[in-house]
Design a protein around this motif. Structure first.
Motif, PDB file in Angstrom:
ATOM      1  N   UNK A 172       0.695  -1.156  -0.022  1.00 22.22           N
ATOM      2  CA  UNK A 172       0.074   0.196  -0.040  1.00 22.22           C
ATOM      3  C   UNK A 172       0.951   1.266  -0.026  1.00 22.22           C
ATOM      4  N   UNK A 173       2.123   1.136   0.030  1.00 23.68           N
ATOM      5  CA  UNK A 173       3.001   2.275  -0.018  1.00 23.68           C
ATOM      6  C   UNK A 173       2.871   2.820  -1.530  1.00 23.68           C
ATOM      7  N   UNK A 174       3.037   4.022  -1.686  1.00 24.99           N
ATOM      8  CA  UNK A 174       3.213   4.865  -2.911  1.00 24.99           C
ATOM      9  C   UNK A 174       4.371   4.411  -3.749  1.00 24.99           C
ATOM     10  N   UNK A 175       4.344   4.714  -5.020  1.00 23.83           N
ATOM     11  CA  UNK A 175       5.388   4.374  -5.805  1.00 23.83           C
ATOM     12  C   UNK A 175       6.818   4.978  -5.232  1.00 23.83           C
ATOM     13  N   UNK A 176       6.613   6.343  -4.971  1.00 23.28           N
ATOM     14  CA  UNK A 176       7.782   7.221  -4.541  1.00 23.28           C
ATOM     15  C   UNK A 176       8.423   6.431  -3.139  1.00 23.28           C
ATOM     16  N   UNK A 177       7.402   6.016  -2.167  1.00 19.44           N
ATOM     17  CA  UNK A 177       7.916   5.368  -1.049  1.00 19.44           C
ATOM     18  C   UNK A 177       8.795   4.059  -1.312  1.00 19.44           C
ATOM     19  N   UNK A 178       8.000   3.110  -1.877  1.00 21.26           N
ATOM     20  CA  UNK A 178       8.739   2.192  -2.628  1.00 21.26           C
ATOM     21  C   UNK A 178      10.175   2.426  -3.161  1.00 21.26           C
ATOM     22  N   UNK A 179      10.031   3.401  -4.078  1.00 20.83           N
ATOM     23  CA  UNK A 179      11.410   3.717  -4.928  1.00 20.83           C
ATOM     24  C   UNK A 179      12.501   4.336  -3.465  1.00 20.83           C
ATOM     25  N   UNK A 180      11.910   5.014  -2.613  1.00 16.61           N
ATOM     26  CA  UNK A 180      12.874   5.318  -1.658  1.00 16.61           C
ATOM     27  C   UNK A 180      13.411   4.251  -0.924  1.00 16.61           C
ATOM     28  N   UNK A 181      12.607   3.406  -0.382  1.00 15.28           N
ATOM     29  CA  UNK A 181      13.052   2.155   0.155  1.00 15.28           C
ATOM     30  C   UNK A 181      14.021   1.433  -0.581  1.00 15.28           C
ATOM     31  N   UNK A 182      13.779   1.280  -1.854  1.00 15.20           N
ATOM     32  CA  UNK A 182      14.721   0.607  -2.749  1.00 15.20           C
ATOM     33  C   UNK A 182      16.045   1.246  -2.917  1.00 15.20           C
ATOM     34  N   UNK A 183      16.107   2.753  -2.939  1.00  8.42           N
ATOM     35  CA  UNK A 183      17.353   3.391  -2.911  1.00  8.42           C
ATOM     36  C   UNK A 183      18.069   3.436  -1.604  1.00  8.42           C
ATOM     37  N   UNK A 184      17.358   3.043  -0.658  1.00  6.78           N
ATOM     38  CA  UNK A 184      17.916   3.088   0.702  1.00  6.78           C
ATOM     39  C   UNK A 184      18.606   1.669   0.912  1.00  6.78           C
ATOM     40  N   UNK A 185      17.791   0.636   0.426  1.00  8.88           N
ATOM     41  CA  UNK A 185      18.615  -0.646   0.555  1.00  8.88           C
ATOM     42  C   UNK A 185      19.791  -0.902  -0.402  1.00  8.88           C
ATOM     43  N   UNK A 186      19.757  -0.263  -1.375  1.00  5.33           N
ATOM     44  CA  UNK A 186      20.926   0.020  -2.504  1.00  5.33           C
ATOM     45  C   UNK A 186      22.008   0.576  -2.012  1.00  5.33           C
ATOM     46  N   UNK A 187      21.816   1.558  -1.028  1.00  3.74           N
ATOM     47  CA  UNK A 187      22.957   2.376  -0.060  1.00  3.74           C
ATOM     48  C   UNK A 187      23.686   1.861   0.851  1.00  3.74           C
ATOM     49  N   UNK A 188      23.006   0.395   1.324  1.00  8.59           N
ATOM     50  CA  UNK A 188      23.706  -0.163   2.262  1.00  8.59           C
ATOM     51  C   UNK A 188      24.725  -1.079   1.837  1.00  8.59           C
ATOM     52  N   UNK A 189      25.777  -1.237   2.983  1.00  8.45           N
ATOM     53  CA  UNK A 189      26.918  -2.251   2.541  1.00  8.45           C
ATOM     54  C   UNK A 189      26.513  -3.549   1.872  1.00  8.45           C
ATOM     55  N   UNK A 190      26.960  -4.247   1.070  1.00 11.78           N
ATOM     56  CA  UNK A 190      26.819  -5.451   0.445  1.00 11.78           C
ATOM     57  C   UNK A 190      27.325  -6.482   1.406  1.00 11.78           C
ATOM     58  N   UNK A 191      26.321  -7.188   1.874  1.00 14.03           N
ATOM     59  CA  UNK A 191      26.980  -8.161   2.920  1.00 14.03           C
ATOM     60  C   UNK A 191      26.549  -9.554   2.296  1.00 14.03           C
ATOM     61  N   UNK A 192      27.527 -10.384   2.030  1.00 13.74           N
ATOM     62  CA  UNK A 192      27.445 -11.831   1.639  1.00 13.74           C
ATOM     63  C   UNK A 192      26.983 -12.665   2.772  1.00 13.74           C
ATOM     64  N   UNK A 193      25.622 -13.236   2.543  1.00 16.79           N
ATOM     65  CA  UNK A 193      25.141 -14.062   3.475  1.00 16.79           C
ATOM     66  C   UNK A 193      23.920 -14.756   2.905  1.00 16.79           C
ATOM     67  N   UNK A 194      24.131 -15.996   2.511  1.00 20.36           N
ATOM     68  CA  UNK A 194      23.269 -16.793   1.793  1.00 20.36           C
ATOM     69  C   UNK A 194      22.248 -17.366   2.949  1.00 20.36           C
ATOM     70  N   UNK A 195      21.076 -16.806   2.799  1.00 15.13           N
ATOM     71  CA  UNK A 195      20.005 -17.197   3.697  1.00 15.13           C
ATOM     72  C   UNK A 195      19.255 -18.667   3.248  1.00 15.13           C
TER      73      UNK A 195
END
Length: 209
Positions: A172-195
């Motif tokens: 139910x988030x707006x497109x802008x909200x989901x875009x913001x979440x995506x950009x934040x996740x992509x800004x995090x350090x890439x951690x190798x962890x195979x779940x």
């Protein structure tokens, strides 16, 4: 005659100097505009990332997707491994026979990254931009489709996004909200962890007591 020639030469030189000055000014204006656009775009992206961090935090995404550090007041997110999912070094959890038989409760690990219920045993996914074990290869379109449809990679006929993630609420988030979440996740350090993949109920390891 010489005086007239000199005057013409001076005028020509002045015109050339003015043209050169205007050309330099135009070039400088273009460079300034390029710098302005780059600055604006960076500011816009920084604002999206900040918005995404806020949404991820207040939506409780760290609860299931971030490993924890245990404190006297309970588990708190490990800020060195944010959104990296169930720690693979812990291996596959087991359930006691009594817990496995009791279907009136949903079971979860002490750090809230692994769960067992009637649906199966599931694990908080790695949502960091690691390409091999996270979502580093996901485009923003794929990410949004996954949330909107509740299907892995947003593919029709794909496996469902498993509980306990409330994707139907996040959708139910707006497109802008989901875009913001995506950009934040992509800004995090890439951690190798195979779940680990989700485990069907009949394949969950049971320990007899």
């Amino acid at each position: 005659m010489k005086s007239k020639t000199l005057q013409i030469t001076v005028v020509v030189l002045l015109v050339m100097a003015i043209i050169a000055a205007c050309s330099d000014a135009g070039s400088n204006d273009k460079e300034t505009k390029k710098d302005d656009i780059s600055t604006i775009r960076k500011k816009e992206k920084d604002e999206l990332i900040a918005r995404g961090k806020y949404l991820v935090t207040v939506s409780g995404c760290n609860d299931c997707h971030s490993p924890k550090i245990m404190t006297p007041m309970g588990p708190i997110p490990d800020t060195t491994r944010l959104m990296s999912g169930y720690p693979s070094e812990k291996g596959i959890p087991t359930l006691s026979e009594a817990l496995a038989k009791d279907q009136s409760w949903v079971k979860m690990s002490h750090d809230v990254t692994a769960f067992a219920g009637p649906w199966r045993m599931t694990f908080g996914a790695n949502l960091t931009p690691d390409e091999a074990t996270g979502i580093g290869n996901w485009t923003e379109e794929v990410f949004v489709k996954t949330i909107r449809t509740g299907k892995h990679l947003g593919q029709e006929g794909g496996r469902p996004v498993m509980p306990p993630i409330p994707w139907y609420m996040i959708a139910k988030m707006t497109d802008e909200d989901l875009s913001s979440v995506y950009q934040y996740l992509m800004s995090l350090p890439a951690i190798s962890n195979r779940v680990p993949a989700a485990i069907p109920p009949n394949e969950i390891k049971i320990t007899k007591q």
